[in-house]
Design a protein around this motif. Structure first.
Motif, PDB file in Angstrom:
ATOM      1  N   THR A   7      31.968  37.838  44.671  1.00 44.90           N
ATOM      2  CA  THR A   7      31.324  39.131  44.889  1.00 44.90           C
ATOM      3  C   THR A   7      29.959  39.113  44.222  1.00 44.90           C
ATOM      4  O   THR A   7      29.843  38.755  43.053  1.00 44.90           O
TER       5      THR A   7
ATOM      6  N   VAL B  32      28.463  42.513  48.062  1.00 40.54           N
ATOM      7  CA  VAL B  32      28.973  41.705  49.169  1.00 40.54           C
ATOM      8  C   VAL B  32      30.006  40.744  48.600  1.00 40.54           C
ATOM      9  O   VAL B  32      29.720  40.004  47.656  1.00 40.54           O
ATOM     10  N   SER B  33      31.201  40.773  49.189  1.00 43.45           N
ATOM     11  CA  SER B  33      32.278  39.874  48.775  1.00 43.45           C
ATOM     12  C   SER B  33      32.506  38.862  49.890  1.00 43.45           C
ATOM     13  O   SER B  33      32.676  39.244  51.051  1.00 43.45           O
ATOM     14  N   THR B  34      32.513  37.581  49.527  1.00 50.26           N
ATOM     15  CA  THR B  34      32.652  36.513  50.507  1.00 50.26           C
ATOM     16  C   THR B  34      33.807  35.598  50.116  1.00 50.26           C
ATOM     17  O   THR B  34      33.900  35.167  48.967  1.00 50.26           O
TER      18      THR B  34
ATOM     19  N   GLY C  83      33.743  31.915  54.365  1.00 47.30           N
ATOM     20  CA  GLY C  83      32.447  32.487  54.690  1.00 47.30           C
ATOM     21  C   GLY C  83      32.488  33.916  55.213  1.00 47.30           C
ATOM     22  O   GLY C  83      31.446  34.522  55.436  1.00 47.30           O
ATOM     23  N   HIS C  84      33.659  34.482  55.420  1.00 43.59           N
ATOM     24  CA  HIS C  84      33.763  35.861  55.900  1.00 43.59           C
ATOM     25  C   HIS C  84      33.346  36.808  54.784  1.00 43.59           C
ATOM     26  O   HIS C  84      33.780  36.661  53.640  1.00 43.59           O
ATOM     27  N   ALA C  85      32.537  37.813  55.150  1.00 45.39           N
ATOM     28  CA  ALA C  85      32.001  38.714  54.134  1.00 45.39           C
ATOM     29  C   ALA C  85      32.330  40.171  54.436  1.00 45.39           C
ATOM     30  O   ALA C  85      32.474  40.565  55.590  1.00 45.39           O
TER      31      ALA C  85
END
Length: 138
Positions: free
Chosen positions: A5, A14-16, A20-22
């Motif tokens: 995050t 933004v948490s990834t 790679g999904h954010a």
């Protein structure tokens, strides 16, 4: 499982995940955010709704009860004082498909909340009351 995050600005993050999904979260303006994304608690509710939906649709398919659509509206109540944890969650499913049986739907939903939906089960174990209903949409 691992997530990173990062602070974007203000109260926006933004948490990834490793793939790679954010996901973006923000706070409402009264808490210093810009109200540009779901709050963390809304995101938790979204996670419960999508987790339950994945399980219901999967169980229905295994029962040979294919769905044309699945929609769920989740209503939540929170404790009045911090920490404002969820105290009640109510799932209202709207399902459509050919020849759906109430027995299969009830079994799918019961299995979802008793043994499959990790998110809602985790919320329930923290003390929240879970309830559900469904409607077959023609």
């Amino acid at each position: 499982m691992k997530i990173e995050t990062r602070w974007v600005h203000g109260k926006c993050f933004v948490s990834t995940v490793e793939q790679g999904h954010a996901v973006i979260t923000d706070a409402p303006t009264q808490f210093g955010g810009t109200d540009s994304a779901q709050t963390p608690m809304e995101l938790m509710l979204s996670a419960a709704a999508s987790c339950a939906s994945i399980d219901v649709t999967s169980i229905m398919a295994k029962q040979r009860q294919p769905l044309d659509s699945c929609r769920v509206i989740v209503s939540a109540e929170q404790a009045p004082t911090p920490p404002k944890v969820f105290t009640k969650l109510h799932f209202d499913f709207e399902l459509s498909g050919s020849d759906l049986t109430e027995k299969a739907i009830e079994k799918a939903i019961e299995m979802t909340f008793e043994t499959h939906c990790s998110v809602s089960i985790m919320i329930a174990r923290s003390g929240a009351e879970l309830s559900w209903e469904y409607t077959i949409v023609k």
